[in-house]
Design a protein around this motif. Structure first.
Motif, PDB file in Angstrom:
ATOM      1  N   CYS A 170       0.842  -1.208   0.000  1.00 10.90           N
ATOM      2  CA  CYS A 170       0.000   0.000   0.000  1.00 10.90           C
ATOM      3  C   CYS A 170       0.872   1.251   0.000  1.00 10.90           C
ATOM      4  O   CYS A 170       1.628   1.482   0.948  1.00 10.90           O
ATOM      5  CB  CYS A 170      -0.907   0.016   1.221  1.00 10.90           C
ATOM      6  N   PHE A 181       0.521   4.383   0.776  1.00  6.08           N
ATOM      7  CA  PHE A 181      -0.086   5.574   1.392  1.00  6.08           C
ATOM      8  C   PHE A 181       0.710   6.025   2.620  1.00  6.08           C
ATOM      9  O   PHE A 181       1.361   7.045   2.578  1.00  6.08           O
ATOM     10  CB  PHE A 181      -1.570   5.361   1.739  1.00  6.08           C
ATOM     11  N   CYS A 182       0.666   5.259   3.698  1.00  6.18           N
ATOM     12  CA  CYS A 182       1.376   5.746   4.893  1.00  6.18           C
ATOM     13  C   CYS A 182       2.638   4.932   5.151  1.00  6.18           C
ATOM     14  O   CYS A 182       2.899   3.924   4.495  1.00  6.18           O
ATOM     15  CB  CYS A 182       0.453   5.758   6.116  1.00  6.18           C
ATOM     16  N   THR A 187       3.444   2.812   7.146  1.00  2.00           N
ATOM     17  CA  THR A 187       3.312   1.417   7.574  1.00  2.00           C
ATOM     18  C   THR A 187       3.590   0.478   6.398  1.00  2.00           C
ATOM     19  O   THR A 187       3.981  -0.672   6.603  1.00  2.00           O
ATOM     20  CB  THR A 187       1.891   1.158   8.117  1.00  2.00           C
ATOM     21  N   LEU A 188       3.404   0.966   5.176  1.00  2.00           N
ATOM     22  CA  LEU A 188       3.658   0.196   3.939  1.00  2.00           C
ATOM     23  C   LEU A 188       3.139  -1.241   4.041  1.00  2.00           C
ATOM     24  O   LEU A 188       3.909  -2.188   3.814  1.00  2.00           O
ATOM     25  CB  LEU A 188       5.158   0.171   3.620  1.00  2.00           C
ATOM     26  N   CYS A 189       1.867  -1.397   4.369  1.00  2.00           N
ATOM     27  CA  CYS A 189       1.285  -2.749   4.489  1.00  2.00           C
ATOM     28  C   CYS A 189       1.579  -3.539   3.215  1.00  2.00           C
ATOM     29  O   CYS A 189       1.442  -3.015   2.107  1.00  2.00           O
ATOM     30  CB  CYS A 189      -0.220  -2.655   4.708  1.00  2.00           C
ATOM     31  N   ALA A 197      -6.799  -3.535   2.722  1.00  2.00           N
ATOM     32  CA  ALA A 197      -6.322  -2.176   3.022  1.00  2.00           C
ATOM     33  C   ALA A 197      -7.295  -1.484   3.978  1.00  2.00           C
ATOM     34  O   ALA A 197      -8.464  -1.861   4.082  1.00  2.00           O
ATOM     35  CB  ALA A 197      -6.200  -1.364   1.741  1.00  2.00           C
ATOM     36  N   CYS A 198      -6.795  -0.451   4.690  1.00  2.00           N
ATOM     37  CA  CYS A 198      -7.706   0.395   5.463  1.00  2.00           C
ATOM     38  C   CYS A 198      -8.414   1.342   4.482  1.00  2.00           C
ATOM     39  O   CYS A 198      -8.116   1.364   3.282  1.00  2.00           O
ATOM     40  CB  CYS A 198      -6.930   1.181   6.521  1.00  2.00           C
ATOM     41  N   ILE A 222      -8.244   4.567   3.951  1.00  2.05           N
ATOM     42  CA  ILE A 222      -7.446   5.543   3.196  1.00  2.05           C
ATOM     43  C   ILE A 222      -6.546   4.843   2.182  1.00  2.05           C
ATOM     44  O   ILE A 222      -6.326   5.348   1.088  1.00  2.05           O
ATOM     45  CB  ILE A 222      -6.622   6.499   4.113  1.00  2.05           C
ATOM     46  N   GLY A 223      -6.047   3.667   2.537  1.00  2.00           N
ATOM     47  CA  GLY A 223      -5.210   2.923   1.594  1.00  2.00           C
ATOM     48  C   GLY A 223      -6.020   2.478   0.387  1.00  2.00           C
ATOM     49  O   GLY A 223      -5.591   2.633  -0.767  1.00  2.00           O
ATOM     50  N   HIS A 234      -2.337   6.006  10.787  1.00  2.00           N
ATOM     51  CA  HIS A 234      -1.735   4.736  10.324  1.00  2.00           C
ATOM     52  C   HIS A 234      -2.691   3.610  10.733  1.00  2.00           C
ATOM     53  O   HIS A 234      -2.365   2.794  11.609  1.00  2.00           O
ATOM     54  CB  HIS A 234      -0.368   4.504  10.979  1.00  2.00           C
ATOM     55  N   PRO A 235      -3.874   3.549  10.120  1.00  2.06           N
ATOM     56  CA  PRO A 235      -4.953   2.733  10.695  1.00  2.06           C
ATOM     57  C   PRO A 235      -4.645   1.255  10.920  1.00  2.06           C
ATOM     58  O   PRO A 235      -5.171   0.654  11.853  1.00  2.06           O
ATOM     59  CB  PRO A 235      -6.087   2.893   9.683  1.00  2.06           C
ATOM     60  N   ARG A 236      -3.772   0.617  10.114  1.00  2.07           N
ATOM     61  CA  ARG A 236      -3.521  -0.818  10.309  1.00  2.07           C
ATOM     62  C   ARG A 236      -2.251  -1.078  11.128  1.00  2.07           C
ATOM     63  O   ARG A 236      -1.896  -2.240  11.369  1.00  2.07           O
ATOM     64  CB  ARG A 236      -3.427  -1.532   8.954  1.00  2.07           C
ATOM     65  N   HIS A 237      -1.585  -0.043  11.547  1.00  2.00           N
ATOM     66  CA  HIS A 237      -0.362  -0.190  12.340  1.00  2.00           C
ATOM     67  C   HIS A 237      -0.653  -1.014  13.601  1.00  2.00           C
ATOM     68  O   HIS A 237       0.100  -1.921  13.964  1.00  2.00           O
ATOM     69  CB  HIS A 237       0.140   1.215  12.710  1.00  2.00           C
TER      70      HIS A 237
HETATM   71 FE1  SF4 Z   1      -2.051   1.693   3.598  1.00  2.55          FE
HETATM   72 FE2  SF4 Z   1      -3.684   1.806   5.695  1.00  2.55          FE
HETATM   73 FE3  SF4 Z   1      -1.576   0.126   5.696  1.00  2.55          FE
HETATM   74 FE4  SF4 Z   1      -1.179   2.765   5.888  1.00  2.55          FE
HETATM   75  S1  SF4 Z   1      -2.220   1.465   7.380  1.00  2.55           S
HETATM   76  S2  SF4 Z   1      -0.034   1.367   4.558  1.00  2.55           S
HETATM   77  S3  SF4 Z   1      -2.813   3.575   4.595  1.00  2.55           S
HETATM   78  S4  SF4 Z   1      -3.366   0.027   4.337  1.00  2.55           S
END
Ligand code: SF4
Length: 436
Positions: free
Chosen positions: A9, A11-12, A14-16, A36-37, A39-40, A160-163
């Protein structure tokens, strides 16, 4: 349809790396995003927007936009940068390291100031790290080992929603098989955030008094006397939180802009690192900045290995100078020290003070961005590009400095350039102009 797995991902920080993306058989349409969350997922789905701008455009004298070709955009950008005495090349956090590298070559060729979003974010953390070093770790170690999590001045529930589900509060790891029930979570934040509502302890520090509270933790670790209240927190709560941290097997401190951009700035981070070092007298402890843009860490890496400095690098004298407060974007704009602005992979129009945005508007400026943003609207030329991590791959660094290769999952609209391609054309044109 086909499903692309192990997608990163972009976006943030965390780079899921566990996303699944459904695309049409011909690879031209992106249909669905899983794991993904919100925003991702939106970042991927936005690439399919029907009203997406797919060709460069130039602002006319009456304020309207006229479509131009990529060749014209390359020519305008190259001439603007070559003609400028001291251009500012800002952003670089939402693109891959390959583009950052070509951008740096341009910066060297034209004597630009290269600055990234750390300038208004974790730049202070980088100053502290250069001053005293940092005891840090990877997010994998956090997942597998950390049983004490401290979030200081950050709100991953929103940023960082999935952190929290992948790395910090909830996951079950090798030595953390009980997941969140085996962890103690402390949040230090002046606001009652959604992250704070998940914590075992929320210490509602008074705004701007983080340095005092961090100092109090150092005193509490040693069992020495504290005043009755420090930074709005009763001493009993500080002793208790200090004991919670000391009794853990592995402590991780995550910190965000609530500490880096409040009163004390880099000194807050100095002492947060000192707190981490103190904790290593009793247990294992590490500290990590919650980096925002998905590859802001990468731009610091690229400039680190090229110039020795992670942001605010002034190349205008033919060698790299670094002096935050002088060579940082807002300071340069405020003092009218730059005469052209190039923005890629960031949105200063949305995040800089209005006085700085006005300075961008007042001089020749080019914005490279897949989206229409407040920045594109104050520049003379807007060059839309393919989405890195969606329509082209490339390297990005996660917040823990682990490099991850992003994946291309769908074709960009026909004829669109990537950041890297556009920059390579600009570099070639600058060399032509300079007769090299
Ligand atoms: Fe993407 Fe959300 Fe993971 Fe951040 S927390 S990398 S926005 S999926």
């Amino acid at each position: 349809t086909k499903t692309v797995t192990d997608v990163i991902c972009p976006f943030c920080g965390t780079l899921c790396d566990d996303l699944e993306v459904v695309v049409s058989d011909d690879g031209k349409e992106l249909l669905e995003v899983y794991n993904a969350c919100a925003i991702g997922a939106e970042k991927f789905l936005h690439s399919q927007a029907k009203d997406r701008i797919t060709r460069p455009r130039m602002r006319q004298e009456d304020g309207s936009w006229k479509e131009i070709s990529y060749d014209e955009a390359v020519d305008y950008t190259a001439k603007m940068l070559a003609d400028a005495k001291k251009p500012l090349m800002y952003g670089w956090s939402s693109t891959n390291c390959e583009a950052q590298s070509v951008g740096s070559e341009i910066g060297e060729a034209v004597g630009a100031v290269m600055d990234n979003t750390a300038t208004v974010c974790h730049g202070t953390s980088l100053i502290a790290v250069q001053d005293i070093g940092i005891p840090s770790c990877t997010l994998g170690e956090v997942k597998n080992r950390a049983d004490r999590i401290l979030f200081w001045g950050c709100n991953p529930a929103h940023a960082h929603p999935r952190h929290m589900s992948r790395y910090s509060i909830f996951p079950r790891g090798f030595f953390t098989g009980k997941g969140h029930t085996g962890r103690k979570v402390i949040v230090i934040d002046p606001r009652p955030t959604d992250t704070a509502s998940l914590a075992d302890v929320h210490l509602q520090v008074e705004q701007g008094r983080d340095y005092e509270l961090l100092s109090a933790f150092r005193i509490a670790f040693r069992g020495e006397q504290l005043p009755d209240v420090v930074a709005g927190i009763p001493k009993e709560q500080i002793y208790e939180a200090a004991e919670t941290l000391k009794s853990g097997r592995f402590v991780i401190i995550f910190f965000g802009m609530g500490v880096t951009q409040s009163l004390g700035k880099n000194h807050n981070i100095d002492i947060a690192i000192a707190v981490t070092r103190d904790l290593n007298e009793y247990t294992k402890a590490a500290i990590m900045p919650m980096r925002g843009h998905y590859n802001v860490t990468g731009s610091g890496q690229v400039w680190g290995w090229l110039y020795g400095f992670p942001y605010a690098v002034d190349l205008s004298r033919g060698f790299a100078r670094y002096n935050p407060g002088e060579t940082t974007s807002n300071d340069l704009l405020r003092r009218d020290e730059v005469d052209a602005v190039f923005v890629l992979g960031s949105d200063p129009g949305a995040h800089f003070p209005f006085s700085s945005v006005k300075k961008i508007y007042d001089r020749p400026a080019v914005a490279i961005d897949p989206h229409e943003t407040p920045t594109t609207e104050v520049c003379n030329v807007h060059v839309p590009v393919a989405f890195v991590g969606v329509e082209t791959g490339g390297c990005a660094y996660r917040m823990d400095n682990v490099p991850i290769e992003t994946r291309k999952v769908v074709e960009p609209p026909e004829g669109m350039m990537t950041d890297e391609e556009f920059l390579k054309h600009v570099l070639a044109r600058i060399k032509e102009i300079k007769g090299e």
